[in-house]
Design a protein around this motif. Sequence first.
Motif, PDB file in Angstrom:
ATOM      1  N   UNK A 135     -26.403 -88.274 -60.273  1.00 40.23           N
ATOM      2  CA  UNK A 135     -27.673 -88.244 -59.317  1.00 40.23           C
ATOM      3  C   UNK A 135     -27.673 -87.132 -58.486  1.00 40.23           C
TER       4      UNK A 135
ATOM      5  N   UNK B  50     -17.845 -90.908 -58.752  1.00 36.44           N
ATOM      6  CA  UNK B  50     -17.857 -91.316 -60.131  1.00 36.44           C
ATOM      7  C   UNK B  50     -19.039 -90.474 -60.701  1.00 36.44           C
TER       8      UNK B  50
ATOM      9  N   UNK C 241     -21.770 -91.647 -61.956  1.00 41.40           N
ATOM     10  CA  UNK C 241     -23.275 -91.922 -61.532  1.00 41.40           C
ATOM     11  C   UNK C 241     -23.527 -90.790 -60.272  1.00 41.40           C
ATOM     12  N   UNK C 242     -22.542 -90.702 -59.485  1.00 41.78           N
ATOM     13  CA  UNK C 242     -22.796 -89.907 -58.150  1.00 41.78           C
ATOM     14  C   UNK C 242     -23.015 -88.574 -58.612  1.00 41.78           C
TER      15      UNK C 242
END
Lengths: 640, 328
Positions: free
Chosen positions: A241, A235, A237-238
Amino acid sequence: MQNFGVLRRQVVSAVAIAMLASTWAGAAFGFQEAPQLKALVDAGSLPPVEERLPTNPLVLTPLESVGSYGGTWRTATFGGGDSEIERTIGYSRLVRWNFEWTEVIPDIAESVEVNADATEYVFTLRAGTRWSDGEPFTADDLVFWNENVLRNTEITPSPPAWLMAGGEPVKVEDLGDNKVAFKFAAPNGLFLMNMATVRGADILAGAPAHYLRQFHKEFNPDGIEALVKAAGATDWVQLFNNKVGFPGRWRDLGRPTLDPWVMSSPYSGTTQVVGERNPYYPKVDTEGNQLPYIDRITIDVMEDTQAIILKAISGDIDMQNRFIETTDARPVIVQNREKGGYDLFIARPAWSNALLITLNQTHKNPALRAVFSNKDFRIGLSHAINREELNQLIYAGQAKPYQAAPREGTALYDEQMATQYLEYNVDLANEYLDKAGIAERDAEGFRLGSDGKRITFAIDALTGSPIQVDALEMIQRYWRAVGIDMQPRPAERSLIFARLQTNDNDGLGWVGGGGYDFLGLLDPKWYFPHEQESSFATAWGLYYQNPNDPNAEEPSPAAKKQMDLYRQVQEAPTVEAALALMKELLAITRDEFYIIGTNLEPDRVGIVKTNMHNVPDVIPSTSFYMMPGPAKPETFYYAQ
Amino acid sequence: MVGYIIRRLLYMIPMMAVISMVTFIIIQLPPGDFLTAMTARLASQSESIDPGVLAGLRERYGLDQPWVVQYWKWISGIVLRGDFGQSFDWNKPVSELIWGRLNLTMVVSVTTLIFVWAVAFPIGIYSAVRQYSVGDYFATFLGFLGLAIPNFLLALVLMFVSAQYFGQSVGGLFSPDYINAAWSWGKFADLMSHMWIPIIVLGTGSTAALIRIMRANLLDELNKPYVDMARARGLGEIRLLLKYPVRVALNPFISTVGWVLPHLVSGAVVVSIVLSLPTTGPLLLSALFAQDMYLAGSFILLMSMLTLIGTLISDLLLAWLDPRIRNG
């Protein structure tokens, strides 16, 4: 070269770090740059050096001499999440350690001012600082990091403790005029020191707003899905990050940085990482030469430390200490100086003890808990160890008997703490053990516990540290002589940690931390029950982190007092105040005698090519110091 | 025959399901999880991770859920979307990691296999035909030596020799200058100049074994009546040898082809680590150490699948090679 006597603790207030190197002496002569960059400027593909540098760049004073441009710095690292790349290429932050490790000094920021109760830190940025892609670095970038990375609950569900105070994450405000304020809801005295460690890199990694916006759902709601798909991430967010977190960010070639070198081959986990000179690096030497001197840095990723040692002795490594500094590698490293074309420097371990032994005072077995928490028992065991013999046989006489205490010459040094109960005396040891209420012995001469059974326990040690296992085997013999049955138990480290997490450990043999002041302040796990790794009282350490942990237990009054003191340390507005409180905390550690120390960790050696200059003779070695980052690798150079 | 193959393929499905589950359980068996391993690794480098961050990660990775849920997440991804999940340690899709390393692994393994066969077959045949000759004893001696020396030790010694006497860069398959370079003749030559160490190290052990198997099998066959008969019919000695007894003696090699395929993927972990080869072995080991379960699980799953496929292939090959099996 520099005398290492300077590494005495002369701790200066963090408030006073402002305005250290602000005026640049060579302004009248203009700036110089590397030939390869000059060629690019002449070809018109790069702006002139004056436009790439801040108007008032940070001036670094080289250790020996002003250098010349060129060369490749070759190093090697271990696969996985190793921090070598952060220490060599990536030691850039708003503030950093000075080389002597006595204070925090400005780095990318020009200065910082702290208010009286350590709740507000105002950084002044250098006008004209640019990211490695040429975009300006401004207060907006830091605000972006704060609002959209740190305070975004999807990306950062729980912010790291060093950026929190009073239960709130830090808030960053743009004050204009290149000033930004970091505001905390409660005092956070260790903030700047934490920023100087490995942790601080996260701020600048999350700051290049002009680059990161495309990966952020809020700023790129329509295009983000395609990017996620292309990267094979689960996703957004990954994906995000991976751009800002360690080690993912070292796999992203597009990432703008403020480091001396910019990655040109990613850290894919195999083969080699390459960094090329950052044309926008905002620092110069005393004659106005833009840094770094060295063109490229290569980090070979190896799977085996023996191969790294072999590389070193065949001259394929230019400057490094990690992985080749172990006691058993030292003879070959020293022998092959001439052949490999290198000199040695001292990598002084920051940890306090080559092997400390903890006994879990919060053990689940009541009989063992009773003896482990008896101070006379621990004193008796301490007197039963022949440390001088250990030193001769295990550490080739390079160590010296020492308890788990700060190193000599530091502000926190306490002679009594370092030297108490060191004497090897079997009679005295037996006397103390008898006093501990375990005078009764079985047929084989082993002492019996309160349950009438033989006192027997295991000390875990890393399979990866054979020297510690050897030492423990000798200690096993010493203790058998006074009727104590201890079994060294070499184990894989995640197994050891799984035992710690559930308070199932008997005891642990480990290297001691906290040798230097800042290490003791930031990572006090061996001085009071601070976390699960405080294996002398695991359940209390869990309590300090989270009183509701199923394995946590209410600590002793002394440990509780220490916990209160450490909370005050974290809030202390100045380094002096923090150290004074820490001394108070350590006095309790000394009186409680939680941990049995054996020998001071001996000095280690690193290698540096004979024609490489500006490398110090002695460098503190630990990840908290970010060895060799504070020794200014950007000023290293090769003699032509 | 087609029905047989289809039947075999169908059997593989429940087999794979069972294997995947057992794999996952075994990986989950050691106490702790990926984050414990990560904390431990950081601590051994005297770094520490924030407990708050740790809790966030545990939730993010789904490590706070029961293993059945984690297993379902993993296996449904593979079956429904061909997605092997994400590696925690690398923050990358597992498939990307595995395929990235598979190519060089194949190159090393296939070259080694060819080396081994090229060396072992002629020697094995020679040893059998000239049994108890000086050459046989010599080959046997060398073979046992190769079998007896631990591979990792040989790897270290050869690495030392190549660094000390040939001035070669240590470890890996390329010199530092070529590691990230695009493919060229220079890079190929560089690869070849580094390949001999892993080939010799990996090859010696299996060469010895192959020589012995070949020798023993062939000796069994040489005295059989059909050999005498062929000879009586005037067949040339070499042609006779290769056409009949050697073909029968090949049986054990063919039936172990099934093991070659997984070996190509996982092969020689220890040697790869010592030599720092960018192959799959070290990745699997580090995944197991780090308790990076989706990566490790996918690896083992892949290997099990290759074993099953390999067994099928060797069954088919055997049938082709040996009429007795075909008709049986």
